[in-house]
Write a protein that holds these residues in place. Structure first.
Motif, PDB file in Angstrom:
ATOM      1  N   GLY A  82       2.384   0.730  -4.297  1.00 33.01           N
ATOM      2  CA  GLY A  82       3.199   1.900  -4.579  1.00 33.01           C
ATOM      3  C   GLY A  82       4.452   1.577  -5.369  1.00 33.01           C
ATOM      4  O   GLY A  82       4.810   2.281  -6.322  1.00 33.01           O
ATOM      5  N   ILE A  83       5.118   0.482  -4.992  1.00 36.49           N
ATOM      6  CA  ILE A  83       6.354   0.105  -5.691  1.00 36.49           C
ATOM      7  C   ILE A  83       6.054  -0.354  -7.114  1.00 36.49           C
ATOM      8  O   ILE A  83       6.780  -0.021  -8.057  1.00 36.49           O
ATOM      9  CB  ILE A  83       7.093  -0.991  -4.902  1.00 36.49           C
ATOM     10  CG1 ILE A  83       7.591  -0.432  -3.559  1.00 36.49           C
ATOM     11  CG2 ILE A  83       8.265  -1.543  -5.700  1.00 36.49           C
ATOM     12  CD1 ILE A  83       8.218  -1.464  -2.649  1.00 36.49           C
TER      13      ILE A  83
ATOM     14  N   ALA B 279      -0.466  -2.693   5.545  1.00 35.05           N
ATOM     15  CA  ALA B 279       0.558  -1.742   5.113  1.00 35.05           C
ATOM     16  C   ALA B 279       1.387  -2.329   3.972  1.00 35.05           C
ATOM     17  O   ALA B 279       1.790  -1.612   3.044  1.00 35.05           O
ATOM     18  CB  ALA B 279       1.465  -1.383   6.289  1.00 35.05           C
ATOM     19  N   LEU B 280       1.623  -3.625   4.023  1.00 29.63           N
ATOM     20  CA  LEU B 280       2.391  -4.299   2.975  1.00 29.63           C
ATOM     21  C   LEU B 280       1.713  -4.170   1.617  1.00 29.63           C
ATOM     22  O   LEU B 280       2.365  -3.883   0.602  1.00 29.63           O
ATOM     23  CB  LEU B 280       2.573  -5.775   3.343  1.00 29.63           C
ATOM     24  CG  LEU B 280       3.174  -6.702   2.288  1.00 29.63           C
ATOM     25  CD1 LEU B 280       4.596  -6.281   1.955  1.00 29.63           C
ATOM     26  CD2 LEU B 280       3.137  -8.150   2.768  1.00 29.63           C
ATOM     27  N   LEU B 281       0.405  -4.355   1.572  1.00 28.77           N
ATOM     28  CA  LEU B 281      -0.328  -4.262   0.307  1.00 28.77           C
ATOM     29  C   LEU B 281      -0.229  -2.864  -0.287  1.00 28.77           C
ATOM     30  O   LEU B 281      -0.102  -2.700  -1.506  1.00 28.77           O
ATOM     31  CB  LEU B 281      -1.793  -4.641   0.527  1.00 28.77           C
ATOM     32  CG  LEU B 281      -2.065  -6.111   0.874  1.00 28.77           C
ATOM     33  CD1 LEU B 281      -3.555  -6.322   1.127  1.00 28.77           C
ATOM     34  CD2 LEU B 281      -1.568  -7.031  -0.222  1.00 28.77           C
ATOM     35  N   ILE B 282      -0.293  -1.856   0.567  1.00 25.55           N
ATOM     36  CA  ILE B 282      -0.188  -0.477   0.079  1.00 25.55           C
ATOM     37  C   ILE B 282       1.207  -0.217  -0.480  1.00 25.55           C
ATOM     38  O   ILE B 282       1.370   0.407  -1.535  1.00 25.55           O
ATOM     39  CB  ILE B 282      -0.533   0.513   1.202  1.00 25.55           C
ATOM     40  CG1 ILE B 282      -2.012   0.389   1.579  1.00 25.55           C
ATOM     41  CG2 ILE B 282      -0.216   1.955   0.792  1.00 25.55           C
ATOM     42  CD1 ILE B 282      -2.434   1.256   2.731  1.00 25.55           C
TER      43      ILE B 282
ATOM     44  N   GLY C 142       4.648   9.128  -0.593  1.00 21.10           N
ATOM     45  CA  GLY C 142       3.227   9.402  -0.359  1.00 21.10           C
ATOM     46  C   GLY C 142       2.516   8.225   0.280  1.00 21.10           C
ATOM     47  O   GLY C 142       1.640   8.397   1.138  1.00 21.10           O
ATOM     48  N   TYR C 143       2.897   7.010  -0.110  1.00 24.71           N
ATOM     49  CA  TYR C 143       2.311   5.810   0.479  1.00 24.71           C
ATOM     50  C   TYR C 143       2.786   5.624   1.920  1.00 24.71           C
ATOM     51  O   TYR C 143       2.057   5.087   2.756  1.00 24.71           O
ATOM     52  CB  TYR C 143       2.672   4.591  -0.365  1.00 24.71           C
ATOM     53  CG  TYR C 143       2.115   4.656  -1.769  1.00 24.71           C
ATOM     54  CD1 TYR C 143       0.871   4.111  -2.061  1.00 24.71           C
ATOM     55  CD2 TYR C 143       2.821   5.272  -2.789  1.00 24.71           C
ATOM     56  CE1 TYR C 143       0.352   4.170  -3.353  1.00 24.71           C
ATOM     57  CE2 TYR C 143       2.313   5.343  -4.081  1.00 24.71           C
ATOM     58  CZ  TYR C 143       1.081   4.798  -4.356  1.00 24.71           C
ATOM     59  OH  TYR C 143       0.571   4.867  -5.627  1.00 24.71           O
TER      60      TYR C 143
ATOM     61  N   GLY D  91      -1.602  10.495  -7.764  1.00 30.46           N
ATOM     62  CA  GLY D  91      -1.703   9.034  -7.711  1.00 30.46           C
ATOM     63  C   GLY D  91      -2.188   8.509  -6.401  1.00 30.46           C
ATOM     64  O   GLY D  91      -2.218   7.315  -6.191  1.00 30.46           O
ATOM     65  N   LEU D  92      -2.544   9.416  -5.443  1.00 31.78           N
ATOM     66  CA  LEU D  92      -2.994   8.935  -4.145  1.00 31.78           C
ATOM     67  C   LEU D  92      -4.473   9.213  -3.980  1.00 31.78           C
ATOM     68  O   LEU D  92      -4.994  10.156  -4.461  1.00 31.78           O
ATOM     69  CB  LEU D  92      -2.217   9.646  -3.022  1.00 31.78           C
ATOM     70  CG  LEU D  92      -0.727   9.480  -3.072  1.00 31.78           C
ATOM     71  CD1 LEU D  92      -0.082  10.170  -1.882  1.00 31.78           C
ATOM     72  CD2 LEU D  92      -0.336   8.011  -3.083  1.00 31.78           C
TER      73      LEU D  92
END
Length: 300
Positions: free
Chosen positions: A188-189, A181-184, A221-222, A299-300
């Protein structure tokens, strides 16, 4: 005036373009393997869910008897209650921790690249290995620490407490799930243009206001993706629970996946196949929810 007609040679409309054979070279083997390994066994299992088969030998059709019996079975209902409760709590914890870490690891801090590498290590370690390590910690190290410090509620292993064992499972599962989840969230940021933050700073926005009014809305969205993917993964939790509690104490932490697999080896093949079919329907509903919530997001 003469009319000039320009004919474009060598080009076909998109609808008339021939598919290159190389695509079939990759598609057909994967499709055959998926059909033989996933689709056919699933259809066979659904068929036997309407029988009284024990996995081998003779069997008879029983209609919806297995499905009706499930809704009155306390063990089945308890497994669904635990699985959904555990999944919801873990999703919230994982996304809260992962988002906060992502905000910190994308800020202007020193050594942020090495720190990112450190935080993703749990993702590459096998779940069963993680479970056995934490089993030792919760069973030996934590009670010893509780006895040494005089903290009475730590002197007994959480894994032996039917009311608190699920907390240990949540902690260990979150520890392994946070990196993905951190990588996603980091992706996103980092996709947010820096000009947006610069303009906000010029307008006098504080870091807190930038976080709440820029970062959170633009990475929503992320958040949706992480929540739904995480929920789907946690519904299928098995290895960490096996390594930590094996479904105990008693059946307090037995998940749906554990209940199904134990039935396959315990002579309840058709009954648990009906349970697996119901669980498949739940997974499909969650997948459709994911598609409906993420459809149309750029973007998703």
């Amino acid at each position: 005036m003469a009319t000039t007609t320009i004919v474009t040679q060598g080009k076909r409309p998109k609808s008339m373009r021939r598919t290159e054979p190389i695509y079939y070279l990759f598609l057909v083997p994967a499709l055959v393997l998926f059909t033989l390994a996933i689709t056919v066994p699933a259809l066979i299992g659904i068929f036997f869910s309407f029988t009284n088969s024990i996995g081998i030998g003779e069997w008879e059709f029983t209609g919806f008897r297995n499905y009706i019996a499930m809704f009155g079975d306390p063990a089945i209902l308890q497994s669904y209650l635990f699985t959904f409760g555990f999944s919801i709590v873990t999703v919230i914890l994982v996304n809260a921790i992962a988002f906060l870490l992502a905000v910190g690891l994308t800020a202007r801090i020193r050594l942020k690249m090495p720190l990112r590498a450190v935080f993703v290590i749990p993702m590459v370690v096998s779940g069963i290995i993680i479970a056995y390590v934490f089993n030792f910690l919760f069973s030996r190290s934590v009670p010893a620490l509780g006895a040494a410090t005089g903290v009475s509620w730590l002197e007994t292993s959480l894994l032996a407490n039917p009311d608190l064992a699920w907390l240990a499972i949540v902690v260990v599962t979150a520890w392994q799930a946070v990196p993905s989840a951190l990588l996603i969230y980091i992706a996103g940021i980092l996709s947010i243009p820096g000009d947006v933050y610069e303009a906000a700073s010029v307008d006098g926005a504080t870091k807190r206001q930038q976080l709440l009014r820029i970062t959170v809305p633009l990475v929503f969205g992320y958040v949706v993706i992480n929540v739904i993917l995480g929920f789907k993964n946690f519904l299928n939790s098995y290895d960490i629970i096996i390594g930590l509690t094996d479904g105990g104490p008693g059946t307090a932490t037995r998940s749906v996946a554990m209940t199904i697999i134990s039935g396959f080896t315990g002579g309840d093949y058709a009954y648990q196949m009906a349970n697996a079919t119901l669980f498949l329907i739940v997974a499909i509903v969650v997948s459709l929810l994911q598609l409906s919530m993420t459809r149309g997001r750029r973007g998703l």
